[in-house]
Design a protein around this motif. Structure first.
Motif, PDB file in Angstrom:
ATOM      1  N   GLY A   1       0.779  -1.227   0.000  1.00  7.98           N
ATOM      2  CA  GLY A   1       0.000   0.000   0.000  1.00  7.98           C
ATOM      3  C   GLY A   1       0.806   1.271   0.000  1.00  7.98           C
ATOM      4  N   GLU A   2       2.122   1.190   0.336  1.00  2.00           N
ATOM      5  CA  GLU A   2       2.924   2.402   0.347  1.00  2.00           C
ATOM      6  C   GLU A   2       3.189   2.851  -1.087  1.00  2.00           C
ATOM      7  N   ARG A   3       3.412   4.147  -1.252  1.00  2.33           N
ATOM      8  CA  ARG A   3       3.632   4.692  -2.591  1.00  2.33           C
ATOM      9  C   ARG A   3       5.098   5.023  -2.779  1.00  2.33           C
ATOM     10  N   ASN A   4       5.645   4.628  -3.917  1.00  2.00           N
ATOM     11  CA  ASN A   4       7.017   4.951  -4.273  1.00  2.00           C
ATOM     12  C   ASN A   4       6.986   6.081  -5.287  1.00  2.00           C
ATOM     13  N   ASP A   5       7.539   7.245  -4.929  1.00  2.00           N
ATOM     14  CA  ASP A   5       7.533   8.400  -5.811  1.00  2.00           C
ATOM     15  C   ASP A   5       8.630   8.346  -6.870  1.00  2.00           C
ATOM     16  N   GLY A   6       9.398   7.257  -6.883  1.00  2.00           N
ATOM     17  CA  GLY A   6      10.454   7.098  -7.878  1.00  2.00           C
ATOM     18  C   GLY A   6      10.668   5.636  -8.165  1.00  2.00           C
ATOM     19  N   ILE A   7      11.891   5.290  -8.514  1.00  7.07           N
ATOM     20  CA  ILE A   7      12.263   3.893  -8.708  1.00  7.07           C
ATOM     21  C   ILE A   7      13.479   3.609  -7.840  1.00  7.07           C
ATOM     22  N   LYS A   8      13.693   2.336  -7.529  1.00  6.08           N
ATOM     23  CA  LYS A   8      14.866   1.911  -6.772  1.00  6.08           C
ATOM     24  C   LYS A   8      15.692   0.991  -7.657  1.00  6.08           C
ATOM     25  N   ILE A   9      16.991   1.312  -7.749  1.00  6.21           N
ATOM     26  CA  ILE A   9      17.900   0.592  -8.629  1.00  6.21           C
ATOM     27  C   ILE A   9      18.976  -0.063  -7.771  1.00  6.21           C
ATOM     28  N   ALA A  10      19.094  -1.397  -7.872  1.00  7.79           N
ATOM     29  CA  ALA A  10      20.095  -2.121  -7.106  1.00  7.79           C
ATOM     30  C   ALA A  10      21.478  -1.905  -7.724  1.00  7.79           C
ATOM     31  N   VAL A  11      22.439  -1.507  -6.876  1.00 10.26           N
ATOM     32  CA  VAL A  11      23.819  -1.294  -7.320  1.00 10.26           C
ATOM     33  C   VAL A  11      24.762  -1.690  -6.192  1.00 10.26           C
ATOM     34  N   PRO A  12      26.005  -2.044  -6.492  1.00 11.38           N
ATOM     35  CA  PRO A  12      26.972  -2.319  -5.435  1.00 11.38           C
ATOM     36  C   PRO A  12      27.285  -1.052  -4.639  1.00 11.38           C
TER      37      PRO A  12
ATOM     38  N   ALA B   1      13.944   8.461   5.716  1.00  7.26           N
ATOM     39  CA  ALA B   1      13.720   7.275   4.881  1.00  7.26           C
ATOM     40  C   ALA B   1      14.712   7.190   3.730  1.00  7.26           C
ATOM     41  N   LEU B   2      15.189   8.336   3.241  1.00  4.22           N
ATOM     42  CA  LEU B   2      16.043   8.354   2.056  1.00  4.22           C
ATOM     43  C   LEU B   2      17.524   8.467   2.381  1.00  4.22           C
ATOM     44  N   GLY B   3      17.890   8.675   3.651  1.00  6.69           N
ATOM     45  CA  GLY B   3      19.291   8.730   4.032  1.00  6.69           C
ATOM     46  C   GLY B   3      20.042   9.830   3.311  1.00  6.69           C
TER      47      GLY B   3
ATOM     48  N   THR C   1      15.341  16.385 -10.066  1.00  8.12           N
ATOM     49  CA  THR C   1      15.701  14.983  -9.873  1.00  8.12           C
ATOM     50  C   THR C   1      16.177  14.776  -8.445  1.00  8.12           C
ATOM     51  N   VAL C   2      15.902  13.581  -7.912  1.00 10.35           N
ATOM     52  CA  VAL C   2      16.179  13.248  -6.519  1.00 10.35           C
ATOM     53  C   VAL C   2      16.975  11.956  -6.472  1.00 10.35           C
ATOM     54  N   TYR C   3      18.043  11.931  -5.647  1.00 14.67           N
ATOM     55  CA  TYR C   3      18.931  10.783  -5.547  1.00 14.67           C
ATOM     56  C   TYR C   3      19.082  10.418  -4.063  1.00 14.67           C
ATOM     57  N   GLY C   4      18.543   9.263  -3.643  1.00 24.75           N
ATOM     58  CA  GLY C   4      18.542   8.899  -2.237  1.00 24.75           C
ATOM     59  C   GLY C   4      19.305   7.622  -1.932  1.00 24.75           C
ATOM     60  N   HIS C   5      19.503   7.348  -0.623  1.00 27.85           N
ATOM     61  CA  HIS C   5      20.210   6.186  -0.069  1.00 27.85           C
ATOM     62  C   HIS C   5      21.714   6.254  -0.317  1.00 27.85           C
ATOM     63  N   ALA C   6      22.245   7.443  -0.623  1.00 28.89           N
ATOM     64  CA  ALA C   6      23.679   7.566  -0.902  1.00 28.89           C
ATOM     65  C   ALA C   6      24.496   7.333   0.362  1.00 28.89           C
ATOM     66  N   GLY C   7      25.717   6.838   0.178  1.00 32.47           N
ATOM     67  CA  GLY C   7      26.627   6.666   1.305  1.00 32.47           C
ATOM     68  C   GLY C   7      27.608   7.809   1.427  1.00 32.47           C
ATOM     69  N   GLN C   8      27.904   8.466   0.310  1.00 36.92           N
ATOM     70  CA  GLN C   8      28.809   9.611   0.322  1.00 36.92           C
ATOM     71  C   GLN C   8      28.292  10.662  -0.650  1.00 36.92           C
TER      72      GLN C   8
ATOM     73  N   GLY D   1      19.492   5.350   5.166  1.00 34.53           N
ATOM     74  CA  GLY D   1      18.046   5.520   5.276  1.00 34.53           C
ATOM     75  C   GLY D   1      17.365   4.195   5.529  1.00 34.53           C
ATOM     76  N   PHE D   2      16.197   4.001   4.926  1.00 33.63           N
ATOM     77  CA  PHE D   2      15.432   2.774   5.136  1.00 33.63           C
ATOM     78  C   PHE D   2      15.709   1.724   4.067  1.00 33.63           C
ATOM     79  N   ALA D   3      16.813   1.854   3.337  1.00 36.01           N
ATOM     80  CA  ALA D   3      17.145   0.860   2.311  1.00 36.01           C
ATOM     81  C   ALA D   3      17.517  -0.457   2.983  1.00 36.01           C
ATOM     82  N   ASP D   4      17.050  -1.566   2.423  1.00 41.22           N
ATOM     83  CA  ASP D   4      17.401  -2.869   2.974  1.00 41.22           C
ATOM     84  C   ASP D   4      18.469  -3.566   2.145  1.00 41.22           C
ATOM     85  N   ARG D   5      19.068  -2.833   1.203  1.00 43.81           N
ATOM     86  CA  ARG D   5      20.150  -3.353   0.373  1.00 43.81           C
ATOM     87  C   ARG D   5      20.841  -2.127  -0.239  1.00 43.81           C
TER      88      ARG D   5
END
Length: 353
Positions: free
Chosen positions: A249-260, A282-284, A297-304, A326-330
């Protein structure tokens, strides 16, 4: 020899009674820290503490706002010779924009002596230099989105010193509403994150280098050039989260792309960095880039984070390194494209792969 053999057998028998858990504990305490292998579920320190270039605090923390709004009663004002909407606002304490809306006045807001204007009542906050919409909303305990809609604010959402904002009336709230009152999201940052400008001042022009750090109280100019019709992919990887409502039921306002981890994150188009930080839990680690034609454009879950607010970036320029903050599980990148305040499916604006 028999006595020694019996003693040895007893030692072996007792060692077999030691619980496995105790053995593991002993090994974990005895093993040198540098020789321990990282557990697969442990996050790297890079993603626990997002690294960023030295920067001032967010603009909404740089100038404290006093909740000293003036209560204005509804009234009728008769226009005098030499009056303007701005002077009438100063006399009555109401906002000139609110007076214009209440009387259906269109730009350039021409008024005539003897004309009767309705003065809308309510609480009006006088904007001071450096104040942001987010800080004003927090001072009065209201959601910034309500202030935006109440005052009919539009792109580029930069307040002006001396402007009077109508503060929405508060109402009984649930516990959930009260907790969400100060919850920041992308829309808040886009519409209420820039500090107010002096009456005749202009926003700061972007810089091409991250070495120049803009003061938090300096508004950043919005690009005036049109954005490209198509954007470039910010990273290469599998899409693991699609745009729109999810299964739960949650809404994703973008897409999530798996990367190393530590994958370079590239700007999807030319633009100006509007925000760098981690204020949206949530987006770290987060970078927001504004492009022409009210596109973001928005870029989230970054480490640096590798850029600064107010920095000009080119399409394909590295702006961050990927992480699982953030709330990323990978390890993944959260990527959004917004037209004005509306999120759009990034896949529709990206080249086919």
């Amino acid at each position: 020899m028999r006595r020694m053999g019996a003693l040895l057998f007893g030692v072996i028998l007792m060692s077999g009674c030691i619980p496995a858990e105790a053995g593991r504990e002993a090994r974990s305490y005895d093993a040198p820290e540098q020789n321990r292998q990282q557990e697969p579920f442990e996050r790297r320190s890079l993603d626990q503490d997002v690294r960023a270039l030295p920067a001032p605090p967010p603009a909404w923390e740089a100038r404290r706002v006093s909740a000293d709004a003036r209560q204005v009663a509804s009234a009728t004002y008769v226009v005098q010779s030499g009056d303007s909407l701005r002077s009438i606002a100063a006399k009555t304490g109401a906002g000139s924009e609110a007076i214009a809306r209440a009387n259906n006045l269109a730009a350039p807001f021409v008024i005539q002596p003897g004309q009767r204007l309705g003065i809308p009542g309510g609480r009006y906050h006088l904007v001071r230099a450096g104040e942001t919409g987010i800080a004003i909303a927090r001072a009065y305990g209201v959601q910034w989105s309500r202030v935006v809609s109440t005052n009919g604010l539009e792109e580029p959402f930069i307040l002006r010193t001396g402007q009077r904002l109508l503060i929405p009336s508060t109402r009984p709230e649930t516990i959930e509403e009260r907790a969400a009152r100060f919850h920041l999201d992308i829309d808040d940052i886009l519409t209420g994150g820039e500090p107010a400008l002096a009456a005749n001042a202009r926003p700061a022009r972007p810089t091409a280098s991250s070495a120049r750090v803009l003061p938090a109280t300096t508004p950043v100019a919005t690009p005036v050039t049109r954005a490209a019709s198509q954007f470039a992919w910010p990273v290469k990887g599998a899409i693991v989260g699609r745009f729109g409502p999810g299964k739960s039921g949650e809404r994703n306002d973008g897409i999530k792309i798996a990367v190393p981890l530590d994958t370079p994150v590239l700007a999807a188009a030319d633009g100006v960095v509007a925000y760098v930080g981690s204020d949206v839990p949530a987006l770290g680690g987060l970078v927001i880039v504004k492009h022409g034609n009210a596109t973001t454009t928005v870029y989230g879950h970054a480490g640096q984070l590798l850029v600064q607010r107010g920095q000009s970036v080119k399409k394909g320029q590295m702006i961050a390194l990927s992480g699982n903050s953030g709330f990323a599980d990978r390890p993944e990148l959260h990527f959004e494209i917004r037209q004005g305040r509306t999120p759009v499916d990034p896949v529709s604006r990206l080249p086919a792969r």
